[in-house]
Design an enzyme around this catalytic site. Structure first.
Site, short mmCIF file in Angstrom:
data_model
loop_
_atom_site.label_atom_id
_atom_site.label_comp_id
_atom_site.label_asym_id
_atom_site.label_seq_id
_atom_site.Cartn_x
_atom_site.Cartn_y
_atom_site.Cartn_z
N ILE A 73 0.83 -1.22 0.00
CA ILE A 73 0.00 0.00 0.00
C ILE A 73 0.86 1.26 0.00
O ILE A 73 0.60 2.21 -0.76
CB ILE A 73 -0.96 -0.02 1.21
N ALA A 107 -3.55 2.12 8.67
CA ALA A 107 -2.99 0.76 8.84
C ALA A 107 -3.72 0.02 9.96
O ALA A 107 -4.71 -0.69 9.70
CB ALA A 107 -1.50 0.84 9.07
N ARG A 108 -3.29 0.20 11.19
CA ARG A 108 -3.96 -0.42 12.33
C ARG A 108 -3.88 0.56 13.50
O ARG A 108 -2.83 1.15 13.75
CB ARG A 108 -3.29 -1.75 12.73
N ASP A 111 11.28 2.51 6.43
CA ASP A 111 10.87 1.10 6.37
C ASP A 111 12.13 0.27 6.56
O ASP A 111 12.98 0.22 5.67
CB ASP A 111 10.21 0.81 5.00
N GLU A 121 -11.97 -0.27 18.27
CA GLU A 121 -12.99 -0.16 17.23
C GLU A 121 -14.17 -1.08 17.55
O GLU A 121 -13.96 -2.26 17.77
CB GLU A 121 -12.40 -0.56 15.87
N ASP A 131 -8.45 6.23 9.68
CA ASP A 131 -9.42 5.21 9.28
C ASP A 131 -9.48 4.12 10.34
O ASP A 131 -10.38 3.28 10.32
CB ASP A 131 -8.98 4.60 7.94
N HIS A 139 -12.93 2.43 9.78
CA HIS A 139 -12.15 1.32 9.22
C HIS A 139 -12.83 0.82 7.93
O HIS A 139 -13.00 -0.39 7.74
CB HIS A 139 -12.02 0.17 10.23
N1 LIG Z 1 -7.75 0.43 6.59
C1 LIG Z 1 -7.98 -0.71 5.95
O1 LIG Z 1 -9.11 -1.05 5.65
C2 LIG Z 1 -6.82 -1.57 5.57
C3 LIG Z 1 -6.96 -2.44 4.50
C4 LIG Z 1 -5.88 -3.21 4.11
C5 LIG Z 1 -4.68 -3.15 4.83
N2 LIG Z 1 -4.59 -2.32 5.89
C6 LIG Z 1 -3.34 -2.25 6.66
O2 LIG Z 1 -2.36 -1.54 5.94
C7 LIG Z 1 -1.07 -1.93 6.40
C8 LIG Z 1 -0.11 -2.09 5.25
O3 LIG Z 1 -0.58 -3.10 4.37
P1 LIG Z 1 0.31 -3.60 3.14
O4 LIG Z 1 -0.57 -4.46 2.30
O5 LIG Z 1 1.01 -2.46 2.51
O6 LIG Z 1 1.38 -4.50 3.90
P2 LIG Z 1 2.80 -4.94 3.40
O7 LIG Z 1 3.22 -6.07 4.27
O8 LIG Z 1 2.85 -5.14 1.91
O9 LIG Z 1 3.73 -3.66 3.70
C9 LIG Z 1 4.05 -3.28 4.99
C10 LIG Z 1 5.40 -2.59 4.96
O10 LIG Z 1 5.67 -2.13 6.28
C11 LIG Z 1 7.05 -2.34 6.52
N3 LIG Z 1 7.38 -2.35 7.93
C12 LIG Z 1 7.45 -3.38 8.79
N4 LIG Z 1 7.84 -2.95 10.02
C13 LIG Z 1 8.02 -1.60 9.92
C14 LIG Z 1 8.41 -0.61 10.83
N5 LIG Z 1 8.75 -0.91 12.09
N6 LIG Z 1 8.47 0.66 10.39
C15 LIG Z 1 8.15 0.99 9.12
N7 LIG Z 1 7.77 0.07 8.20
C16 LIG Z 1 7.71 -1.21 8.60
C17 LIG Z 1 7.36 -3.65 5.82
O11 LIG Z 1 8.73 -3.78 5.57
C18 LIG Z 1 6.54 -3.52 4.54
O12 LIG Z 1 7.30 -2.94 3.52
C19 LIG Z 1 -1.30 -3.17 7.22
O13 LIG Z 1 -1.29 -2.80 8.59
C20 LIG Z 1 -2.69 -3.60 6.90
O14 LIG Z 1 -3.29 -4.29 7.95
C21 LIG Z 1 -5.63 -1.52 6.29
#
Ligand SMILES: NC(=O)c1ccc[n+]([C@@H]2O[C@H](COP(=O)([O-])OP(=O)(O)OC[C@H]3O[C@@H](n4cnc5c(N)ncnc54)[C@H](O)[C@@H]3O)[C@@H](O)[C@H]2O)c1
Length: 349
Positions: free
Chosen positions: A165, A244-245, A184, A274, A269, A293
């Site tokens: 994302i 993210a979360r 990252d 929640e 979001d 969310h």
């Molecule tokens: N709001 C929503 O509805 C929704 C929907 C989908 C995903 N998400 C959330 O979005 C987030 C990202 O999803 P994604 O698909 O890109 O995941 P992904 O695993 O592809 O990417 C996550 C990135 O975060 C990096 N990372 C790990 N630890 C880190 C740290 N300490 N500091 C900085 N970066 C770090 C990883 O190296 C990776 O590149 C997740 O938390 C996911 O749960 C939210």
């Protein structure tokens, strides 16, 4: 009759009246696939193992897949989550039973990146306040010059995380001519260079950002990664965004900096709790835009998640490794490999 590849859908894909929970999830490609039979399970949460005895794959919405959900017969090969969160799934139980747990990064990548852009544009454009002013007619119009927005050219967009994302956010933001920085620890450096992103320390991301967005997973390492100390590094004119979360952010600390107007605003979001308590102070702030969310919930997001799950399940049917496997270790286990060989023989590669 030749054996079928049987796919179960968790009971919550149907509403109490039998209609589909998410009509944008197109089941036709699954129903029409040669050799496939699909069936909705009776609603049970967690799903019971005996419900899955006769199935090869499960597409799972919000119900839990726990240890007791693993069928004893050993036929189930894949659990495909509709989305990318899998806190409802016992991953170790899947791995032990040789079941691949699959998520749908391809379904959420664009919709969540668009949500972040939505927050960026709404926050910097002062959209919420301008909507309010307009509804106040002449009185509101008279105050409009008190609410200048913030232009984006040359401003610094920072992301914590440039995975699925986070990287997509930068692709979308390219025409806005901003400076791109990210923190990252596991970054794909080649991808960062391709996208014109400068990789920086965590503290520098907070310090330098005009807009700071969180796109990393929630882990023991990232819980409260965004805390009072780091928020204090942000510029007073900067905006903070979290899609993210919730627990990645110490929400009490964020609420305080917003209340004290130490930063310009936030778009959230996700929240630590929640749904939030009705008296959560964050709900009263005028410098935060909130979403339940669900900002990324669009027809295309749900269609995309469904299509990704269907593709994963059909890949497994034909003995191919699906995309988006969480418990990758399962892919080298003898039980999984034997299964794939058998499925290839049965349904063709
Ligand atoms: N709001 C929503 O509805 C929704 C929907 C989908 C995903 N998400 C959330 O979005 C987030 C990202 O999803 P994604 O698909 O890109 O995941 P992904 O695993 O592809 O990417 C996550 C990135 O975060 C990096 N990372 C790990 N630890 C880190 C740290 N300490 N500091 C900085 N970066 C770090 C990883 O190296 C990776 O590149 C997740 O938390 C996911 O749960 C939210």
């Amino acid at each position: 009759m030749a054996a079928k590849f049987r796919v179960a859908l968790s009971g919550d894909f149907k509403k109490a009246d039998g209609s589909p929970t998410y009509p944008d999830f197109d089941l036709k490609p699954l129903k029409g696939a040669p050799g496939v039979e699909m069936e909705f399970l009776e609603s049970a949460n967690p799903i019971r193992g005996e419900q899955l005895e006769d199935f090869d794959a499960l597409i799972l919405l919000a119900h839990r897949f726990a240890k007791e959900s693993v069928p004893l017969g050993g036929r189930l090969a894949a659990v495909a989550r509709f989305g990318v969160g899998y806190d409802t799934v016992d991953v170790d139980a899947c791995t032990e039973a040789g079941i691949a747990l699959v998520i749908t990064p391809d379904g959420v990548r664009r919709p969540v990146a668009v949500s972040i852009m939505t927050f960026i544009l709404a926050l910097t454009g002062k959209m919420m306040i301008k909507d309010k002013l307009t509804r106040e007619a002449a009185g509101g119009f008279a105050r409009r010059s008190d609410h200048m927005g913030v232009g984006l050219v040359g401003r610094t967009l920072a992301s914590l995380g440039i995975g699925n994302i986070g990287a997509e956010l930068f692709r979308l933001a390219k025409p806005f001519e901003m400076k791109f920085i990210a923190h990252d620890p596991y970054a794909d450096k080649k991808l960062a260079a391709e996208l014109g992103i400068e990789l920086v320390s965590l503290e520098d991301a907070f310090r330098r950002a005009d807009i700071l967005s969180v796109s990393c997973p929630l882990t023991s390492e990232t819980r409260h990664l965004v805390n009072a100390e780091r928020l204090a590094l942000m510029k007073p004119a900067a905006f903070f965004i979290n899609t993210a979360r919730g627990p990645i952010v110490d929400q009490k600390a964020l609420t305080k900096v917003l209340q004290e107007r130490k930063i310009a605003g936030a778009g959230l979001d996700v929240l630590e709790k929640e749904p939030p308590d009705p008296d959560d102070p964050i709900l009263t702030l005028d410098n935060v835009i909130l979403a339940p969310h669900a900002l990324c919930w669009t027809d295309q997001c749900f269609a995309g998640n469904g299509a990704a799950d269907v593709k994963a399940v059909l890949d497994v049917q034909h003995g191919r490794e699906p995309r988006g496997v969480v418990n990758k270790v399962v892919l080298s286990s003898p039980i999984w490999q034997r299964r794939l060989v058998k499925l290839r023989e049965q349904f063709g590669a």
